[in-house]
Design a protein around this motif. Structure first.
Motif, PDB file in Angstrom:
ATOM      1  N   THR A   1      48.119  55.934  14.731  1.00 26.57           N
ATOM      2  CA  THR A   1      48.975  54.974  15.426  1.00 26.57           C
ATOM      3  C   THR A   1      50.435  55.415  15.407  1.00 26.57           C
ATOM      4  OG1 THR A   1      49.091  53.630  13.405  1.00 26.57           O
ATOM      5  CG2 THR A   1      47.466  53.003  15.044  1.00 26.57           C
ATOM      6  N   ALA A   2      50.868  56.016  14.301  1.00 20.11           N
ATOM      7  CA  ALA A   2      52.249  56.499  14.230  1.00 20.11           C
ATOM      8  C   ALA A   2      52.483  57.621  15.230  1.00 20.11           C
ATOM      9  CB  ALA A   2      52.563  56.978  12.811  1.00 20.11           C
ATOM     10  N   ASP A   3      51.554  58.562  15.328  1.00 15.97           N
ATOM     11  CA  ASP A   3      51.705  59.686  16.257  1.00 15.97           C
ATOM     12  C   ASP A   3      51.666  59.208  17.706  1.00 15.97           C
ATOM     13  OD1 ASP A   3      51.841  61.333  14.091  1.00 15.97           O
ATOM     14  OD2 ASP A   3      49.817  62.152  14.292  1.00 15.97           O
ATOM     15  N   VAL A   4      50.749  58.312  18.021  1.00 17.55           N
ATOM     16  CA  VAL A   4      50.636  57.802  19.388  1.00 17.55           C
ATOM     17  C   VAL A   4      51.913  57.072  19.783  1.00 17.55           C
ATOM     18  CG1 VAL A   4      49.406  56.166  20.871  1.00 17.55           C
ATOM     19  CG2 VAL A   4      48.128  57.691  19.366  1.00 17.55           C
ATOM     20  N   ALA A   5      52.501  56.314  18.872  1.00 11.26           N
ATOM     21  CA  ALA A   5      53.722  55.570  19.170  1.00 11.26           C
ATOM     22  C   ALA A   5      54.867  56.508  19.536  1.00 11.26           C
ATOM     23  CB  ALA A   5      54.107  54.697  17.981  1.00 11.26           C
ATOM     24  N   VAL A   6      55.020  57.596  18.793  1.00 14.60           N
ATOM     25  CA  VAL A   6      56.087  58.559  19.087  1.00 14.60           C
ATOM     26  C   VAL A   6      55.870  59.198  20.452  1.00 14.60           C
ATOM     27  CG1 VAL A   6      57.093  60.768  18.401  1.00 14.60           C
ATOM     28  CG2 VAL A   6      56.605  59.031  16.667  1.00 14.60           C
ATOM     29  N   LEU A   7      54.657  59.661  20.713  1.00 14.46           N
ATOM     30  CA  LEU A   7      54.355  60.307  21.987  1.00 14.46           C
ATOM     31  C   LEU A   7      54.541  59.342  23.157  1.00 14.46           C
ATOM     32  CD1 LEU A   7      51.166  62.286  20.895  1.00 14.46           C
ATOM     33  CD2 LEU A   7      53.378  63.289  21.542  1.00 14.46           C
ATOM     34  N   ALA A   8      54.107  58.106  22.989  1.00 13.60           N
ATOM     35  CA  ALA A   8      54.224  57.124  24.061  1.00 13.60           C
ATOM     36  C   ALA A   8      55.684  56.792  24.357  1.00 13.60           C
ATOM     37  CB  ALA A   8      53.456  55.855  23.690  1.00 13.60           C
ATOM     38  N   GLU A   9      56.481  56.630  23.323  1.00 15.60           N
ATOM     39  CA  GLU A   9      57.894  56.309  23.530  1.00 15.60           C
ATOM     40  C   GLU A   9      58.619  57.452  24.239  1.00 15.60           C
ATOM     41  OE1 GLU A   9      61.585  54.386  21.039  1.00 15.60           O
ATOM     42  OE2 GLU A   9      60.302  55.827  20.007  1.00 15.60           O
ATOM     43  N   LEU A  10      58.358  58.683  23.832  1.00 15.84           N
ATOM     44  CA  LEU A  10      58.998  59.836  24.465  1.00 15.84           C
ATOM     45  C   LEU A  10      58.567  59.976  25.926  1.00 15.84           C
ATOM     46  CD1 LEU A  10      58.739  62.463  21.573  1.00 15.84           C
ATOM     47  CD2 LEU A  10      60.811  61.311  22.398  1.00 15.84           C
ATOM     48  N   THR A  11      57.302  59.704  26.199  1.00 14.86           N
ATOM     49  CA  THR A  11      56.811  59.780  27.576  1.00 14.86           C
ATOM     50  C   THR A  11      57.435  58.679  28.425  1.00 14.86           C
ATOM     51  OG1 THR A  11      54.720  60.705  26.774  1.00 14.86           O
ATOM     52  CG2 THR A  11      54.749  59.851  29.021  1.00 14.86           C
ATOM     53  N   ALA A  12      57.557  57.480  27.868  1.00 10.14           N
ATOM     54  CA  ALA A  12      58.198  56.380  28.585  1.00 10.14           C
ATOM     55  C   ALA A  12      59.649  56.728  28.919  1.00 10.14           C
ATOM     56  CB  ALA A  12      58.131  55.106  27.752  1.00 10.14           C
ATOM     57  N   GLU A  13      60.323  57.358  27.977  1.00 11.18           N
ATOM     58  CA  GLU A  13      61.706  57.781  28.220  1.00 11.18           C
ATOM     59  C   GLU A  13      61.754  58.846  29.312  1.00 11.18           C
ATOM     60  OE1 GLU A  13      65.611  59.383  25.714  1.00 11.18           O
ATOM     61  OE2 GLU A  13      63.626  59.353  24.786  1.00 11.18           O
ATOM     62  N   ARG A  14      60.821  59.789  29.264  1.00 12.05           N
ATOM     63  CA  ARG A  14      60.760  60.850  30.274  1.00 12.05           C
ATOM     64  C   ARG A  14      60.534  60.264  31.676  1.00 12.05           C
ATOM     65  NH1 ARG A  14      61.396  66.648  30.185  1.00 12.05           N
ATOM     66  NH2 ARG A  14      60.565  67.352  32.173  1.00 12.05           N
ATOM     67  N   LEU A  15      59.789  59.184  31.753  1.00 14.93           N
ATOM     68  CA  LEU A  15      59.501  58.546  33.033  1.00 14.93           C
ATOM     69  C   LEU A  15      60.614  57.604  33.488  1.00 14.93           C
ATOM     70  CD1 LEU A  15      55.718  57.812  32.495  1.00 14.93           C
ATOM     71  CD2 LEU A  15      56.687  59.318  34.244  1.00 14.93           C
TER      72      LEU A  15
END
Length: 208
Positions: free
Chosen positions: A46-60
């Motif tokens: 869950t910690a890893d998914v949260a980081v990846l999701a936040e960075l992807t949201a920022e990229r978008l």
């Protein structure tokens, strides 16, 4: 002296106020501790998914409030697994169809848990829909295309990628290159192609 005491008191109050943990963070931390007590693997995932999701949201280009909502939902996307029996959740062999049906209930259970906390309720729909697919064959509601919120589409990609590259009791993890190739292969059916493209860029930047 009175003015100095007043100023000190004002500064102390301001510092206390600025360091106060928001209700949403307190509630989320309680649920994450529950997951960690069930499985250290779930805690890391869950910690890893949260980081990846936040960075992807920022990229978008998602706005800060929406990025925070995506991160919160990504942290809590598997909280429904707290209701899954250990015999299924920790099984070392591949799951059978009946066990998979049980597992597929976890987004709905997770939504109910998250929605019960008023400070987390705004992220509950993303928890419910992170297993929906653009082609309409996902679960639990068979949403398709833009019916699926962008945050749920981001979490879906981040979740599956981290699952693919992680070792499991019944299989070894794939390489990053293999996992990205699988995301690209399934873009347009299981995953949003725009999200996959942004996610791949995030992974490349982190590797660099």
């Amino acid at each position: 002296a009175d003015e100095a005491l007043l100023l000190a008191d004002q500064r102390m109050y301001a510092q206390k106020h600025s360091s106060r943990v928001p209700p949403s963070r307190q509630s989320a931390d309680v649920l994450l501790r529950l997951l960690a007590e069930r499985s250290l693997e779930l805690e890391r995932h869950t910690a890893d998914v949260a980081v990846l999701a936040e960075l992807t949201a920022e990229r978008l280009g998602l706005l800060p409030d929406e990025r925070e909502r995506v991160r919160l939902a990504a942290e809590l996307h598997d909280v429904g697994k707290a209701a899954i029996p250990d015999a299924i959740l920790l099984k070392r062999e591949p799951l059978n169809e009946d066990e998979w049906r049980f597992i597929r209930r976890h987004p709905v259970i997770g939504e109910r848990i998250v929605r019960a906390a008023p400070s987390l309720a705004h992220s509950a729909d993303l928890v419910r829909w992170h297993h929906e697919r653009p082609d309409g064959t996902g679960y639990p509601d068979a949403l398709a295309g833009d019916e699926i919120p962008i945050g749920a589409r981001i979490i879906a990609v981040s979740d599956v990628f981290d699952a693919m590259v992680s070792d499991r009791p019944y299989r070894g993890g794939r390489s990053v290159e293999e996992a990205l190739a699988e995301l690209e292969r399934c873009a347009g059916t299981q995953f949003d192609p725009v999200v996959v493209e942004a996610f791949a860029a995030v992974v490349a930047e982190r590797a660099g």
